[in-house]
Design a protein around this motif. Sequence first.
Motif, PDB file in Angstrom:
ATOM      1  N   THR A 184     -15.365 -40.290 -12.365  1.00 21.86           N
ATOM      2  CA  THR A 184     -14.201 -40.745 -13.130  1.00 21.86           C
ATOM      3  C   THR A 184     -12.993 -40.962 -12.229  1.00 21.86           C
ATOM      4  O   THR A 184     -12.641 -42.085 -11.895  1.00 21.86           O
ATOM      5  N   TYR A 185     -12.374 -39.882 -11.798  1.00 18.94           N
ATOM      6  CA  TYR A 185     -11.086 -39.966 -11.109  1.00 18.94           C
ATOM      7  C   TYR A 185     -11.167 -40.741  -9.794  1.00 18.94           C
ATOM      8  O   TYR A 185     -10.292 -41.563  -9.499  1.00 18.94           O
ATOM      9  N   LEU A 186     -12.198 -40.501  -9.004  1.00 22.45           N
ATOM     10  CA  LEU A 186     -12.295 -41.161  -7.702  1.00 22.45           C
ATOM     11  C   LEU A 186     -12.439 -42.680  -7.838  1.00 22.45           C
ATOM     12  O   LEU A 186     -11.637 -43.435  -7.277  1.00 22.45           O
ATOM     13  N   PRO A 187     -13.445 -43.188  -8.585  1.00 19.67           N
ATOM     14  CA  PRO A 187     -13.588 -44.643  -8.654  1.00 19.67           C
ATOM     15  C   PRO A 187     -12.565 -45.326  -9.567  1.00 19.67           C
ATOM     16  O   PRO A 187     -12.135 -46.451  -9.283  1.00 19.67           O
ATOM     17  N   GLU A 188     -12.167 -44.654 -10.665  1.00 21.73           N
ATOM     18  CA  GLU A 188     -11.358 -45.325 -11.677  1.00 21.73           C
ATOM     19  C   GLU A 188      -9.862 -45.170 -11.459  1.00 21.73           C
ATOM     20  O   GLU A 188      -9.071 -45.876 -12.088  1.00 21.73           O
ATOM     21  N   ASP A 189      -9.488 -44.229 -10.596  1.00 21.62           N
ATOM     22  CA  ASP A 189      -8.071 -44.037 -10.330  1.00 21.62           C
ATOM     23  C   ASP A 189      -7.761 -44.339  -8.864  1.00 21.62           C
ATOM     24  O   ASP A 189      -7.320 -45.429  -8.522  1.00 21.62           O
ATOM     25  N   ILE A 190      -8.019 -43.408  -7.969  1.00 17.75           N
ATOM     26  CA  ILE A 190      -7.456 -43.557  -6.626  1.00 17.75           C
ATOM     27  C   ILE A 190      -8.096 -44.689  -5.819  1.00 17.75           C
ATOM     28  O   ILE A 190      -7.403 -45.348  -5.041  1.00 17.75           O
ATOM     29  N   LEU A 191      -9.400 -44.919  -5.963  1.00 21.06           N
ATOM     30  CA  LEU A 191     -10.000 -46.037  -5.224  1.00 21.06           C
ATOM     31  C   LEU A 191      -9.597 -47.374  -5.838  1.00 21.06           C
ATOM     32  O   LEU A 191      -9.331 -48.347  -5.113  1.00 21.06           O
ATOM     33  N   ALA A 192      -9.555 -47.429  -7.163  1.00 19.70           N
ATOM     34  CA  ALA A 192      -9.085 -48.652  -7.822  1.00 19.70           C
ATOM     35  C   ALA A 192      -7.639 -48.933  -7.437  1.00 19.70           C
ATOM     36  O   ALA A 192      -7.264 -50.077  -7.142  1.00 19.70           O
ATOM     37  N   LEU A 193      -6.821 -47.899  -7.425  1.00 22.86           N
ATOM     38  CA  LEU A 193      -5.411 -48.043  -7.069  1.00 22.86           C
ATOM     39  C   LEU A 193      -5.260 -48.588  -5.653  1.00 22.86           C
ATOM     40  O   LEU A 193      -4.560 -49.580  -5.424  1.00 22.86           O
ATOM     41  N   SER A 194      -5.903 -47.931  -4.692  1.00 22.73           N
ATOM     42  CA  SER A 194      -5.728 -48.335  -3.300  1.00 22.73           C
ATOM     43  C   SER A 194      -6.257 -49.743  -3.058  1.00 22.73           C
ATOM     44  O   SER A 194      -5.664 -50.518  -2.285  1.00 22.73           O
ATOM     45  N   ASP A 195      -7.346 -50.099  -3.718  1.00 23.88           N
ATOM     46  CA  ASP A 195      -7.922 -51.429  -3.523  1.00 23.88           C
ATOM     47  C   ASP A 195      -7.010 -52.517  -4.079  1.00 23.88           C
ATOM     48  O   ASP A 195      -6.694 -53.499  -3.388  1.00 23.88           O
TER      49      ASP A 195
END
Length: 361
Positions: free
Chosen positions: A219-230
Amino acid sequence: VSALAAPSIDYPLETFTIGFEGRSQPLLDERQYARDLAGRHGFLYRQHTVHPDFESIANDVLDAFDEPFADDSVIPSYYVSQLAAESVKVVLSGLGGDELFGGYQRYIGYDLSLRYQALPAAVHRRLIDPLIRRLPEPRSGGDRIDHLKRFSASALLPSAQRYAGYVTAIGVDERKALYGSDLAGRIDFSATEALMTDHFSRCDSDDEMDRVFYTDFKTYLPEDILALSDRISMWHSLEVRVPLVDHQLVELAATMPSAFKIKSGQGKVLLKRLAEKYLPRPMIYHRKQGFEAPMGAWLRNELHDYARQTFSAHESPGALVNGRFLQDKLKEHKQGVRKNNKLLFSAIMLLLWSERFQWSL
């Protein structure tokens, strides 16, 4: 990551970081550590100071995502990407280290909760929880009291719901009050919670902490911080590489006992031991700082009127959100009764997005 990367190139590594202005304590300011590291390893060092003026970049952020995105880490990420893009096309980031090696405070809290549940429930309900709920929030905008209140509010829940409570800004009853009546009637609130709890329950491990890490990896890793940085880096035509999320390292970390990650109230146990080869101990063992905006302090000070005006424009019966409810939450936040910055910034992003893309029910 930067200390490991530097020996692989024959020119000085360029590094970039962010600091903050505004009436807040430097809870999130890591510039001194960044400067020290740059001097230690001979890095080229650049920094940018972020001012509490979110309105100036709001439309860029909304256009970069095309959807409501509620993590205020988007603010420093926007500026550090902009800064880096002036000099380079590709950067390395340390994203993923917390999820792999147990760096978040909520992980330590959940680990403590496994022992806390040995206390009689009556002691928690009648004594401990009432005392914790009365604690005033610090004027500096720090998270410690807020984390303690979340810990207490979820302490007696079953495992999956307990962890969901640690990453949830408000409970179900308040979520129902948050939305306008037309929208609230269309939301399956149990289904939204299941987005977290189903992953927790699905994890095939006898180690409770593995279930926590697995949930964040889904959840948090792919949907928040990785999505954000990308998305925010690509808005600036910058490529971000995340070596700590290389699949081989992720697979290795998943086989490690949780005691290698969380132990005696400390996170990132193994990673910190490894880092001692490359970094000074004060840099490794200082208190946890997140790469986020000091939104708690800003909403009490410089951004308070901006938030109030945003909410006051959405107090009609057919609004997406309950503007009066949000005004009350802003007042609570201003007075230090409860730290509501996550909720308030999320609502601001939803309302700005609905206005920019003319979305309505």
